[in-house]
Every structure is written in C-alpha cells, then in structure tokens.
Design a protein around this motif. Structure first.
Motif, short mmCIF file in Angstrom:
data_model
loop_
_atom_site.label_atom_id
_atom_site.label_comp_id
_atom_site.label_asym_id
_atom_site.label_seq_id
_atom_site.Cartn_x
_atom_site.Cartn_y
_atom_site.Cartn_z
N UNK A 309 26.95 -77.48 82.07
CA UNK A 309 25.48 -77.32 82.18
C UNK A 309 24.80 -76.93 80.88
N UNK A 310 25.57 -76.61 79.83
CA UNK A 310 24.95 -76.19 78.58
C UNK A 310 24.95 -77.29 77.53
N UNK A 311 25.38 -78.49 77.91
CA UNK A 311 25.25 -79.61 76.99
C UNK A 311 23.78 -79.95 76.79
N UNK A 312 23.51 -80.69 75.74
CA UNK A 312 22.14 -81.09 75.45
C UNK A 312 21.90 -82.50 75.97
N UNK A 313 21.64 -82.62 77.26
CA UNK A 313 21.28 -83.90 77.84
C UNK A 313 20.26 -83.66 78.94
N UNK A 314 19.57 -84.69 79.40
CA UNK A 314 18.46 -84.49 80.35
C UNK A 314 18.86 -83.86 81.67
N UNK A 315 20.14 -83.93 82.05
CA UNK A 315 20.56 -83.38 83.34
C UNK A 315 20.93 -81.91 83.27
N UNK A 316 20.99 -81.33 82.08
CA UNK A 316 21.46 -79.96 81.93
C UNK A 316 20.29 -78.98 81.93
N UNK A 317 20.60 -77.71 81.80
CA UNK A 317 19.61 -76.67 81.99
C UNK A 317 18.59 -76.64 80.85
N UNK A 318 17.35 -76.34 81.20
CA UNK A 318 16.27 -76.24 80.22
C UNK A 318 16.26 -74.82 79.64
#
Length: 347
Positions: A309-318
């Motif tokens: 969840x900490x990757x930098x992609x649109x599905x991960x957390x803001x």
C-alpha cells in the motif's frame, strides 16, 4: 472437419470437466490473494487514520493543558521580545508558505545538552523548500507547542521513509516537508539518523521528560501535573506503536509463493482451456478465452497493485493528502498560516 464437425476418432478429446475443477482451485487462490492484499491495504489505511487521530488528540490535549498546567520554575530572566517581522504573520496567508521557514522547536540535542532555542524566521532561498511561518507573538515558545511541531515533523519523516518519492509531492518532497518543521541543526541531526521518525519521537520524549523532572523539582507542582505527564507519555507510546506497525507492513512483503502460484496456474489454465472449449463453441472460442483471461489476470494484477500500500501508484494510499490534513490541523491550532488542501490531479 474443423471445430468438431467431423471429429477424428484417433484424436484426443478434451472435456471441460477437469478445467472446471482447476478453475475452482484458481478462483480460491485468487480470492485468498486478493483478500490478503486488501487486508494489508486496509490495515495500512487504518494505521494512517490512527496517526491523524493521535495528532488531533495531541492538539486537543495541548489546548486543554497549556493554560491549566503549573508554569515551570523560573531559572533565568525572560528573553527579550523577538524582533518584529515586516510581514503580518497573524493572518493565515497561504502565500507565506512559499517564503518562510519554521525555526521554532526547542529540544535538547545530544552532545552539549543545551536547549536549541527558537530562532527568527529567515527568508528562504530558491533552494529552500516552501514553508509555513509561526506568529512571533503567539505561544509557540511553550514546550507543548513544540510537541505539535515535532509531531508533524515525525509524520512527514515517516512518510519519507516508507515512500521517498510520490507523484502528489508538489512542490515539496516528504523530506522537505519534514524539514519545514525543524531547525537547521535538527535537520542535520535527524537527517543522519537511520530512522529519523523514531529519533524525532525520542526528541519529543525528551521534552516530556524535561517537564517531568522540572515538575518534580517544583514544590508547587500538583498531582494533576503528574497525570498530565502520564497522558503525554501515553500519546507518545501510541505514536510509536503506529509507526512500528506501519514499518512492519512496509518491511514485510506478501509471500511470493501466493502470487507466483496463482499467476502460473492461471496462465496454464488460459492456454489449455481453448482446446476444451473449441468443440462446443467453435469460432466463439477466442472471445470466451479472452474474457476468461481478462478475469483471471485482472484479479491477479489487482491484488499485486494493492499488496504494497505504500508504493507510488494510483491504487495505493494518498499519504501526502493525509499528511496535509494533519498539517492543516496543527497550523490552525498554532495560529500559523494554514496550507491549502491537496487535491488529485488528472494527468
């Protein structure tokens, strides 16, 4: 003949019965993989929500206690009033974010054991990250307000450790946002730490510890002072718990065997399924095989995209947006210019 119109009696005929059993097994593994990935994603989101709660609890507790807690025993004459700034910092001017730097934290630095005193805000150069400015006539000298500033530095430091670069980080990176709430000396000290977020938590503990010792030496300190210090210590323990849990998710990946087994089995299934479908579907076989492949590979890719969840992609957390939410609350509590809320940008 083609597609079963004139079957060859010597040919091997595949039925769809074994593929049905294999499809059930693949669906089970896909469901398990997706559930495990989503649980990691949701736990990470819950922990960052907990971080927001802790920052707001600290704000409320600071506001409750800074007027009721006994003042520290004076040991030196009061410092002269700070030099007035040419800018009216009492107004929440968002443009001030681009030209000023916070230099208001007071903590004990290792080495000489001296308090790092608040310095005047200095105009930043082009290389200095954009910043907010404390109001020079407010109560930010109070150690409780220093806790609030350090809490935001710790939050940004944690974001920098688990996601150093983010598409939402404009115009500042996570490290630059962290440095906005630290003095230059603190930036150098915490920057050399292997875990800056934890080092900032330790500095927050030093602030509370100094106040505890000072309260013990003060004959006028009441029992309520001890209770207040216990609550501050508990808040710091909660900050540490949340940080450690976030680091656990970031440093522990989902076992590769889950995704590898599902992906390879789904690939074999999609490649062999047309031979069992062709006799019944004829020319429609490619269409249904494409739908089958889209379903299996789509679910597999969805699980892969959220399992970290900490990757930098649109599905991960803001993370940038959540940190900005906390920063807005802290700045408002300290009468600092409140930065604007981050909004998603469509590229």
């Amino acid at each position: 003949g083609a597609f079963g119109n004139d079957p060859d009696p010597t040919a091997v005929h595949l039925t769809f019965a074994p593929f049905t059993a294999l499809g059930v097994a693949i669906s089970f593994f896909l469901g398990f993989h997706n559930n495990a990935s989503y649980q990691r994603w949701w736990e990470a989101r819950t922990l960052w929500g907990r971080q927001i709660i802790l920052v707001r609890n600290l704000i409320r507790f600071v506001d409750m206690t800074k007027q009721t807690a006994p003042p520290p025993t004076p040991t030196a004459p009061a410092a002269p009033p700070p030099t007035a700034s040419t800018t009216d910092l009492s107004k929440p001017d968002v443009t001030a974010l681009e030209s000023w730097s916070i230099s208001s934290t007071m903590i004990t630095m290792p080495g000489n054991g001296q308090l790092y005193q608040r310095s005047q805000p200095t105009q930043s150069s082009d290389e200095t990250p954009s910043t907010t400015t404390p109001n020079e006539d407010d109560e930010n000298h109070d150690w409780r307000c220093q806790l609030l500033l350090l809490s935001m530095a710790q939050t940004h430091a944690l974001r920098a450790q688990i996601r150093p670069h983010c598409q939402m980080d404009f115009p500042n990176s996570a490290q630059q946002d962290r440095n906005r709430f630290l003095t230059p000396r603190q930036q150098a000290w915490f920057g050399n730490s292997h875990n800056p977020a934890n080092s900032i938590l330790n500095a927050m503990g030093q602030l509370v510890g100094q106040e505890i010792i000072q309260g013990q030496e003060d004959q006028n300190a009441s029992a309520s002072h001890t209770y207040v210090m216990v609550q501050y210590s508990q808040l710091l323990n909660d900050f540490s718990m949340v940080q450690t849990s976030i680091e656990r998710i970031s440093n522990t990946s989902l076992p590769l065997a889950y995704s590898l087994l599902v992906h390879r089995t789904a690939t074999i299934y999609v490649l062999l399924a047309p031979f069992a479908m062709v006799e019944d579907l004829g020319w429609w076989t490619p269409v249904f095989c494409a739908i089958l492949a889209y379903t299996f590979f789509g679910l597999d890719e969805l699980a892969r995209s959220i399992q970290d969840p900490f990757q930098d992609n649109p599905h991960c957390l803001a993370l940038s947006s959540m940190c900005r939410t906390m920063e807005m609350d802290v700045c408002q509590a300290l009468n600092l210019p409140v930065p604007p809320k981050l909004a998603p940008v469509n590229d």
